[in-house]
Design an enzyme around this catalytic site. Structure first.
Site, PDB file in Angstrom:
ATOM      1  N   LEU A  42     -10.568 -12.364  -0.001  1.00 37.50           N
ATOM      2  CA  LEU A  42     -10.996 -12.327   1.398  1.00 37.50           C
ATOM      3  C   LEU A  42     -10.081 -11.453   2.237  1.00 37.50           C
ATOM      4  CD1 LEU A  42     -11.936 -16.070   1.976  1.00 37.50           C
ATOM      5  CD2 LEU A  42     -13.492 -14.126   1.695  1.00 37.50           C
TER       6      LEU A  42
ATOM      7  N   ASN B  94      -6.912 -12.364  -3.449  1.00 36.80           N
ATOM      8  CA  ASN B  94      -7.487 -13.626  -2.958  1.00 36.80           C
ATOM      9  C   ASN B  94      -8.931 -13.476  -2.462  1.00 36.80           C
ATOM     10  OD1 ASN B  94      -7.361 -12.610  -0.303  1.00 36.80           O
ATOM     11  ND2 ASN B  94      -5.381 -13.580   0.110  1.00 36.80           N
TER      12      ASN B  94
ATOM     13  N   GLU C 101       1.762  13.834   1.622  1.00 38.08           N
ATOM     14  CA  GLU C 101       2.714  13.723   2.728  1.00 38.08           C
ATOM     15  C   GLU C 101       3.056  12.280   3.076  1.00 38.08           C
ATOM     16  OE1 GLU C 101       0.696  17.674   2.941  1.00 38.08           O
ATOM     17  OE2 GLU C 101      -0.067  15.623   2.859  1.00 38.08           O
TER      18      GLU C 101
ATOM     19  N   HIS D 135       6.136  26.515   9.896  1.00 37.91           N
ATOM     20  CA  HIS D 135       4.860  27.159  10.206  1.00 37.91           C
ATOM     21  C   HIS D 135       4.236  26.566  11.470  1.00 37.91           C
ATOM     22  CE1 HIS D 135       5.636  28.619   6.248  1.00 37.91           C
ATOM     23  NE2 HIS D 135       4.547  29.381   6.241  1.00 37.91           N
TER      24      HIS D 135
ATOM     25  N   SER E  28       1.511  -2.526   8.839  1.00 40.95           N
ATOM     26  CA  SER E  28       0.515  -1.465   8.740  1.00 40.95           C
ATOM     27  C   SER E  28       0.219  -1.353   7.254  1.00 40.95           C
ATOM     28  CB  SER E  28       1.046  -0.152   9.299  1.00 40.95           C
ATOM     29  OG  SER E  28       0.076   0.852   9.209  1.00 40.95           O
TER      30      SER E  28
ATOM     31  N   HIS F  24      -0.535 -16.197   9.920  1.00 41.64           N
ATOM     32  CA  HIS F  24      -1.441 -16.044   8.785  1.00 41.64           C
ATOM     33  C   HIS F  24      -1.067 -17.010   7.659  1.00 41.64           C
ATOM     34  CE1 HIS F  24      -1.675 -12.288  11.048  1.00 41.64           C
ATOM     35  NE2 HIS F  24      -2.852 -12.065  10.493  1.00 41.64           N
TER      36      HIS F  24
ATOM     37  N   SER G  79      -3.203 -16.581   4.225  1.00 42.03           N
ATOM     38  CA  SER G  79      -2.785 -15.424   3.428  1.00 42.03           C
ATOM     39  C   SER G  79      -1.466 -15.699   2.725  1.00 42.03           C
ATOM     40  CB  SER G  79      -2.632 -14.189   4.322  1.00 42.03           C
ATOM     41  OG  SER G  79      -3.852 -13.859   4.944  1.00 42.03           O
TER      42      SER G  79
ATOM     43  N   ASP H 190      -3.172  32.921   9.235  1.00 42.79           N
ATOM     44  CA  ASP H 190      -3.653  31.744   8.495  1.00 42.79           C
ATOM     45  C   ASP H 190      -4.641  30.904   9.303  1.00 42.79           C
ATOM     46  OD1 ASP H 190      -2.378  32.270   6.161  1.00 42.79           O
ATOM     47  OD2 ASP H 190      -0.671  30.956   6.527  1.00 42.79           O
TER      48      ASP H 190
END
Length: 615
Positions: free
Chosen positions: A179, A177, A356, A405, A116, A28, A31, A413
């Site tokens: 894009l 940037n 979380e 739980h 990610s 990349h 970028s 529940d």
């Protein structure tokens, strides 16, 4: 460096990014080129770091949240003298330390694995939080984000958390940037749109031209002088800056430049500038690991104790014995029992509220700074943060996750609160340890053992009380199991863990009353599983029955089956698990409806034995 030198350094970073991607045939570069001015100024004038001593306690920390811009990061390493040119050109090749997206497994200067998108800022918040409340050595955390990833909700969990904690040691740099991968981003070059959002969360915002090195330099100085709140620098940039054929053009994301030699010439040719990065200030050791006698809580056989209660008490004791233990919770500490730790060690307890993803990111950040985090919430809610768990494994982070739980046994529940997939998802994580205790003493020992394990460690706890089966001095090694019923006349083996161990024992007693001897194995270590014991049970009894308060896919049944996937004969295997969608009912009614209570286990056991006789 002065203005001219900074501009030259930025061009070198662009050229080397183009060269690295061209040598790899992928990557990349565009970028990377957009953020080159931003990184040149940071590296030369503001970043305090020792590449020969990356663990320096007062060194600043840098997180490349837009991990695909790794050519830029590696070009910075070259400019700092950390890697040579030959190494730079091994980018993305087999065996190279310079992977497509950076990871701390290969590079000591990388704080966390990224790629990610939407995770770099949350982990950066965790590192900054450790610096503010635990380390207190004065380091700053700098995070380079892309504008596309600001569409991720995790970014805004991080933004709110950073402002709430007054992390004025954190600076986010957003490379706006315009894009993304397939076209324009949601807000394009509208810096005000981003500024309004960050300001609403309580950040100090600065808007600049990201290619004006003097403006960038002033913005960093302003960030350093801002107190009481984190700073975000929103920098308007152009993707592919400096090469007319690719600058601000769509369709070139993730591709080497069409003509690298021509682009390098247009950028002014190769350079070999070296940057003398500022030394970090002198500081005390990061933190001393205070260790004392571990006095775990103890219970007598027959006591009725919930394993979640045992977790809270054991973690509190562990925190007393070890000064490097920290606890995080997702605003359910009264249920997970993390509140026990909070009351005894408030300086090492971190409330993450119903966020979380940020909770796990904080844990990863703490781990990067050498702390041993335990993060807890309902087992079901870790699904929301699973990508952070997956990426923590890529980072090689050592974190402890505790899900309470779990299963239908929580009762009324209903299914939204029931962790029924957690064992499967945690078993699938590379190098993970998955533990599921059935009683209080077992839980306490496993909580302590987790602290010394590597990678992702997951402990599943239960809501309801159950009888204590084991003595307080019993040992429970990871990878082990306990055989609770056994004889030479055993005709089958029941394998269970957690709440179903008690159901399995009741079923075994009922079958014994009918003259059917049954072996019972408590598989408290679901991963790694005790393969020798399972294989011996199959050899001795001929058939295995697994019973779990979990979905059939990926849980205890699959863990047992894995013992026979090396070419060994597969024994007769019957799996009892939760196959329907539960509603609201008492715990006892839930177990029966799912077909995993003692009555159901005994019925399946009788059928197995009858079928074996017929055969």
């Amino acid at each position: 460096m002065n203005t001219g030198e900074l501009q030259e350094l930025a061009q070198q970073l662009r050229v080397d990014s183009v060269r690295a991607a061209d040598a790899a045939g992928s990557g990349h570069p565009t970028s990377s080129m957009s953020a080159a001015d931003l990184m040149a100024v940071l590296l030369a004038n503001h970043f305090r770091y020792a590449f020969d001593r990356p663990t320096h306690p007062a060194a600043d920390r840098f997180v490349l949240s837009k991990g695909h811009a790794s050519p830029l990061l590696y070009s910075m390493y070259k400019a700092a003298g950390a890697v040579d040119d030959d190494t730079l050109l091994t980018f993305r090749k087999l065996g190279s330390m310079l992977e497509g997206h950076p990871t701390p497994r290969r590079l000591p200067w990388v704080e966390t694995a990224t790629g990610s998108l939407g995770q770099g800022l949350p982990v950066g918040v965790g590192i900054a939080l450790a610096g503010k409340r635990l380390d207190r050595t004065g380091y700053r955390v700098w995070v380079l984000c892309g504008d596309s990833e600001l569409a991720e909700g995790s970014v805004w969990e991080a933004a709110e958390h950073a402002a709430y904690e007054h992390l004025d040691n954190l600076t986010a740099i957003v490379d706006v940037n315009r894009l993304g991968q397939r076209g324009p981003t949601r807000h394009g070059h509208d810096l005000d749109a981003y500024a309004r959002r960050f300001a609403a969360f309580g950040w100090h915002t600065i808007e600049i031209d990201g290619h004006d090195v003097d403006a960038v330099d002033r913005a960093y100085g302003e960030a350093l002088s801002t107190t009481g709140q984190p700073t975000v620098i929103l920098a308007r940039t152009l993707k592919g800056k400096g090469v007319a054929s690719v600058q601000d053009r769509e369709g070139l994301h993730g591709k080497p430049l069409p003509d690298a030699d021509e682009a390098i010439a247009e950028l002014g040719g190769r350079r070999d500038l070296r940057v003398r990065v500022q030394e970090p200030p002198a500081a005390r050791m990061l933190h001393a690991v205070r260790t004392g006698h571990l006095d775990l809580p103890r219970w007598d056989a027959g006591d009725e104790v919930a394993t979640r209660d045992a977790y809270g008490q054991a973690l509190t004791a562990l925190g007393t014995a070890r000064g490097d233990i920290v606890a995080l919770d997702g605003e359910v500490g009264d249920s997970t029992r993390a509140e026990f730790f909070a009351k005894e060690h408030p300086d090492r307890f971190f409330e993450c509220y119903i966020a979380e993803q940020q909770m796990v990111a904080n844990a990863v950040g703490f781990s990067a700074r050498g702390w041993v985090p335990y993060a807890s919430t309902f087992a079901a809610f870790f699904t929301r943060a699973y990508d952070f768990v997956r990426m923590a494994s890529v980072s090689g982070a050592g974190i402890n996750l505790v899900g309470s739980h779990a299963g239908v046994a929580i009762g009324q529940d209903g299914p939204s609160q029931m962790g029924l997939e957690d064992l499967a998802m945690m078993r699938a994580v590379h190098g993970s340890t998955v533990l599921y205790p059935c009683d209080a003493n077992q839980t306490a020992h496993l909580v302590a053992t987790m602290a010394g394990c590597d990678g992702i460690r997951y402990l599943r706890t239960s809501r309801g009380k159950g009888p204590v089966l084991y003595g307080p001095d019993e040992e429970f090694p990871v990878g082990g199991s306990k055989v609770l019923r056994s004889s030479a006349q055993d005709r089958m083996t029941i394998v269970a863990a957690g709440v179903t161990v008690h159901e399995a024992l009741a079923a075994a007693d009922a079958l014994a009353g009918e003259g059917i001897a049954v072996r019972v194995v408590d598989l408290y270590s679901v991963k790694p599983a005790d393969l020798p014991t399972l294989r011996k049970a199959a050899e001795d009894t001929g058939c295995l029955l697994t019973v779990e308060d979990h979905r059939e896919e990926g849980g205890i049944g699959d863990a047992v089956l894995a013992a026979f996937l090396d070419g060994r004969p597969v024994p007769r295997l019957v799996r009892l698990a939760v196959r329907s969608m539960p509603g609201s009912a008492s715990p006892e009614e839930q177990l029966h409806a799912a077909g995993i209570d003692a009555e159901s286990i005994a019925a399946s056991g009788r059928l197995l034995v009858e079928e074996a006789v017929v055969r």
